[in-house]
Design an enzyme around this catalytic site. Structure first.
Site, short mmCIF file in Angstrom:
data_model
loop_
_atom_site.label_atom_id
_atom_site.label_comp_id
_atom_site.label_asym_id
_atom_site.label_seq_id
_atom_site.Cartn_x
_atom_site.Cartn_y
_atom_site.Cartn_z
N THR A 107 24.39 13.29 4.75
CA THR A 107 24.83 11.94 4.53
C THR A 107 26.26 11.93 4.98
OG1 THR A 107 23.27 11.33 2.89
CG2 THR A 107 25.26 10.10 2.91
N GLU A 140 27.49 22.77 6.77
CA GLU A 140 27.10 23.70 5.72
C GLU A 140 26.95 25.12 6.25
OE1 GLU A 140 23.69 21.65 4.37
OE2 GLU A 140 24.83 20.26 3.11
#
Length: 405
Positions: free
Chosen positions: A188, A270
């Protein structure tokens, strides 16, 4: 640059305030304008759409020139949830009471886990605390942190420039680390931008869409497109400078803001350890340039080679080849750099960095750095595009295998 980098992000432009709170998994940030703002936005292209996205679209459809605030939460995406639309409406209603402004002057965004009902008691608690902090002072970093999920650091930037002795400022914050892929958008990925330029809605919409196309829509972490991706921009006109007096300068500054935030998101992918900036030039069309550059940054083989520090140019050329663009492998160049040193891996279709060569040794040294530039020249046209990506390592799998727990 014809503009200067400054501090304070979204509160740098005149007339804006912001603050936020993050406690545990859940956070809330508030951005507030003392005057009505012209607003524009871009949203996710995912057909599974979060309730805050739909609600903000409705608000902007009917009220693009009297927006006063943005309310955003982290910890829950409010997507694919029963009654989630009404939870989003309740957040706006509560914000309107806290700020004493109309409900249709508030935009909303959420980020977090999909498919979980909003814990409204927790969210309302964070909203009250964020508002209390906002009344005391403005704090750009607090609101930037409030919207973080798996982000490792807050993402914020601001710039200013002068027009006939008056100063125009643009500031932005963003969050995003995984699920980043082209086509507005990605992880997101939330981005909120403020400016004190005087501009109408048509001008602002065109300017932000152009900036997003050149920045966020060229950023890839893992290729997934989120359900909640949102970019908002608010312009309150407080600088007294009209857009038509500095259109090109403003557009360049806004694109810079978006590009730097996009790079921060990619660098914070990430588990990522390296940023790659990929420029493909000499293409037959703009469409080909975009396809080829995105194909490279999206390639799992390129991403893992980047992680391992392996200058495997075969993976780069293969990614261009299967992208479907017009090309001639006997003409192309491939080079890499660390923004200081550079070396050709392929030149005029001929491999340069072969086993035992000085070029391969230099390439291996360059690949040890955390920022790598890859340039591919197809030499068949005049179009080029730059995309941004990151490496892919062990931590990405670990983080995403445990996301909801």
């Amino acid at each position: 640059m014809d503009f200067k980098i400054i501090d304070n992000g979204v509160i740098a432009p005149k007339g804006f305030k912001a603050n936020g709170v993050k406690e545990g998994k859940y956070g809330v940030g508030i951005i507030y304008s003392e005057k009505d703002c012209v607003a524009a936005a871009t949203f996710t292209t995912n057909k599974v759409v979060a309730h805050p996205v739909n609600l903000s679209k409705e608000i902007l459809k009917n009220n693009r020139e009297k927006i006063r605030a943005i309310i955003a939460n982290s910890g829950n995406a409010n997507c694919f949830t029963k009654n989630g639309y009404y939870d989003a409406k309740e957040m706006i209603k509560e914000t309107a009471k806290l700020l004493d402004i109309p409900e249709n002057s508030i935009l909303i965004a959420s980020t977090g886990v999909i498919g979980r009902k909003m814990p409204m008691d927790i969210i309302k608690d964070r909203m009250q605390k964020a508002h209390t902090k906002l009344k005391e002072k403005s704090d750009n970093n607090s609101v930037a942190r409030a919207i973080m999920t798996t982000d490792r650091f807050p993402k914020t930037i601001a710039v200013e420039f002068e027009v006939n002795g008056k100063t125009v400022k643009i500031g932005g914050i963003a969050k995003g680390a995984g699920m980043i892929a082209p086509n507005m958008l990605h992880a997101t990925m939330l981005c909120f931008i403020t400016t004190d330029i005087k501009i109408n809605n048509d001008g602002l919409t065109k300017s932000i869409q152009n900036a997003v196309d050149k920045s966020f829509n060229n950023a890839v972490v893992d290729g997934d497109t989120s359900t909640n991706d949102t970019v908002f921009i608010l312009a309150n006109g407080e600088s007294g400078v009209k857009y038509k007096k500095c259109a090109e300068l403003f557009d360049n500054a806004l694109t810079y803001i978006c590009t730097e935030l996009a790079k921060m998101i990619v660098m914070d992918g990430e588990g990522s350890t390296k940023l790659m900036e990929v420029c493909v030039k000499g293409c037959a069309s703009e469409k080909d340039a975009v396809k080829a550059s995105k194909s490279i940054v999206r390639s799992l083989l390129v991403k893992t080679a980047l992680y391992g520090g392996d200058p495997n140019w075969g993976r780069i050329t293969a990614a261009v080849g299967y992208s479907g663009v017009e090309m001639d492998m006997d003409k192309m160049d491939v080079l890499i750099s660390d923004f200081e040193k550079e070396v050709y891996l392929v030149r005029d279709g001929v491999p340069i960095a072969d086993e035992g060569t000085k070029e391969l040794k230099l390439a291996e040294e360059i690949m040890k750095n955390d920022k790598i530039k890859i340039v591919v020249d197809l030499k068949i046209g005049n179009y080029e595009n730059t995309s941004y990506g990151c490496d892919l390592g062990h931590d990405y799998v670990k983080l995403n295998s445990e996301y909801t727990t």
